[in-house]
Write an enzyme that holds these catalytic residues in place. Sequence first.
Site, PDB file in Angstrom:
ATOM      1  N   ASN A   8      11.409   7.917 -21.704  1.00 22.30           N
ATOM      2  CA  ASN A   8      12.356   6.852 -21.385  1.00 22.30           C
ATOM      3  C   ASN A   8      12.176   6.359 -23.313  1.00 22.30           C
ATOM      4  O   ASN A   8      12.486   5.657 -23.479  1.00 22.30           O
ATOM      5  CB  ASN A   8      11.919   5.452 -20.526  1.00 22.30           C
ATOM      6  N   GLU A  20      14.439  12.638 -21.230  1.00 19.44           N
ATOM      7  CA  GLU A  20      14.475  11.539 -21.617  1.00 19.44           C
ATOM      8  C   GLU A  20      14.475  10.333 -23.017  1.00 19.44           C
ATOM      9  O   GLU A  20      14.018  10.387 -23.230  1.00 19.44           O
ATOM     10  CB  GLU A  20      15.234  10.340 -20.534  1.00 19.44           C
ATOM     11  N   ASP A  50      12.355  15.531 -13.973  1.00 19.19           N
ATOM     12  CA  ASP A  50      13.405  14.475 -13.650  1.00 19.19           C
ATOM     13  C   ASP A  50      14.033  14.939 -12.701  1.00 19.19           C
ATOM     14  O   ASP A  50      15.427  15.017 -13.336  1.00 19.19           O
ATOM     15  CB  ASP A  50      12.987  13.235 -14.787  1.00 19.19           C
ATOM     16  N   ASN A  82      15.390  13.731 -10.718  1.00 19.14           N
ATOM     17  CA  ASN A  82      16.831  12.215 -10.134  1.00 19.14           C
ATOM     18  C   ASN A  82      16.936  12.596  -8.748  1.00 19.14           C
ATOM     19  O   ASN A  82      18.225  11.336  -8.301  1.00 19.14           O
ATOM     20  CB  ASN A  82      17.313  12.319 -10.989  1.00 19.14           C
ATOM     21  N   HIS A  96       8.801   6.110 -15.862  1.00 19.43           N
ATOM     22  CA  HIS A  96       7.863   7.214 -15.380  1.00 19.43           C
ATOM     23  C   HIS A  96       6.278   6.785 -15.347  1.00 19.43           C
ATOM     24  O   HIS A  96       6.230   6.325 -16.551  1.00 19.43           O
ATOM     25  CB  HIS A  96       8.548   8.117 -15.271  1.00 19.43           C
TER      26      HIS A  96
END
Length: 257
Positions: free
Chosen positions: A9, A35, A150, A152, A248
């Site tokens: 992130n 990300e 990830d 999602n 995360h």
Amino acid sequence: MRIITWNVNGIRAAQKKGFLTWLDQSGADVVALQEIKAKPEQLDDELLAGAGYSVAWNPAERPGYSGTATFAKKRLTETRIARGFGEKRFDLEGRTLVTKHAGFSLYNVYFPNGKKDDVRLKYKMDFYDALFTEVQGRCAAGEKIVVCGDWNTAHKEIDLARPKPNRKFSGFLPEECAKMDEWIDAGWVDSFRVLHPDLRDAYSWWSMRAGARQKNIGWRLDTFFVSPNLAGKISASEIHADVLGSDHCPVSLDLRT
């Protein structure tokens, strides 16, 4: 061989929260980040040096958005790196970074989020289809593959704290879960779940609202899928919920070499 996947992130934000110290102490042979939200030219020398790792970057064209990076103890030459898989609408978001390692190829993937609207949900579903077609073709040619990142999507009810109220929202829609079923039906192995089939309350993402992480109201969105011809090499897979620095947490996979 230990591989770790982590949606950070924002890699610059993660650096300020001790990412490089964690990396140095992780014991990982390969670390796949999603990300990253940055281009290499925006990073300082310390981060670019990678704490002794060789680094491949695949940022998104859009500033401050998406992107992937893979850190490896063994040198990653450009001949062993592929950015994306040849479909421009996916590749411009920096969602897929493929690196070749001893005995397998690693797909570091940041799967799209479909929560914004129906257009992004369709984009997400199309991405699932395109990636699955890509890796299935490579497996058919005899290649051994690990897909991590990830995803999602929480695959089953056991993979999120509150399945029933989330069934109508992207991330746990029946059609999204069905896409993950396709991987399992084709013989791919969810490394964490095959080793911990009944383990509950094991999550890798928590909302940043209302103390969700402290209460462990989370989702298991991050994992490794291992191709059928490599599944026998799995020795361990763990979720490292104690590692902070992002919404995360890291997830690890140990492979016998």
